[in-house]
Design a protein around this motif. Structure first.
Motif, PDB file in Angstrom:
ATOM      1  N   THR A   1       0.915  -1.286  -0.342  1.00 26.47           N
ATOM      2  CA  THR A   1      -0.586  -0.645  -0.030  1.00 26.47           C
ATOM      3  C   THR A   1       0.501   1.284   0.109  1.00 26.47           C
ATOM      4  O   THR A   1       0.237   2.292  -0.301  1.00 26.47           O
TER       5      THR A   1
ATOM      6  N   THR B   1       3.304   4.202  -1.164  1.00 30.44           N
ATOM      7  CA  THR B   1       3.938   4.518  -2.855  1.00 30.44           C
ATOM      8  C   THR B   1       5.325   3.959  -3.155  1.00 30.44           C
ATOM      9  O   THR B   1       6.261   3.654  -2.651  1.00 30.44           O
ATOM     10  N   LYS B   2       5.096   4.404  -4.425  1.00 35.74           N
ATOM     11  CA  LYS B   2       7.121   4.484  -4.983  1.00 35.74           C
ATOM     12  C   LYS B   2       7.732   4.397  -4.455  1.00 35.74           C
ATOM     13  O   LYS B   2       8.845   3.884  -4.053  1.00 35.74           O
ATOM     14  N   SER B   3       7.960   6.092  -3.804  1.00 40.70           N
ATOM     15  CA  SER B   3       8.729   6.282  -2.951  1.00 40.70           C
ATOM     16  C   SER B   3       8.890   6.073  -1.427  1.00 40.70           C
ATOM     17  O   SER B   3      10.369   5.652  -1.291  1.00 40.70           O
ATOM     18  N   GLN B   4       8.040   5.857  -0.954  1.00 40.59           N
ATOM     19  CA  GLN B   4       7.818   5.167   0.456  1.00 40.59           C
ATOM     20  C   GLN B   4       8.524   3.420   0.550  1.00 40.59           C
ATOM     21  O   GLN B   4       9.246   3.420   1.130  1.00 40.59           O
TER      22      GLN B   4
END
Length: 47
Positions: free
Chosen positions: A27, A29-32
């Protein structure tokens, strides 16, 4: 010498980067996910 650098990097990660331990990686994001992956990579190399 390499382990010392990675241990220092892990200490910096713990202080500077956010923690996503209680969240589902699917769940995020890509940066996370990238931050989580970098933290994992540094931790594995420090052990």
């Amino acid at each position: 010498m390499k382990k010392v650098l990675f241990k220092l990097l892990v200490k910096l990660n713990n202080r500077l980067l956010p923690k996503y331990s209680g969240k589902d990686p699917a769940t995020l994001t890509k940066s996370q996910q990238a931050i989580l992956g970098f933290r994992y990579w540094a931790l594995i190399h420090s052990l």
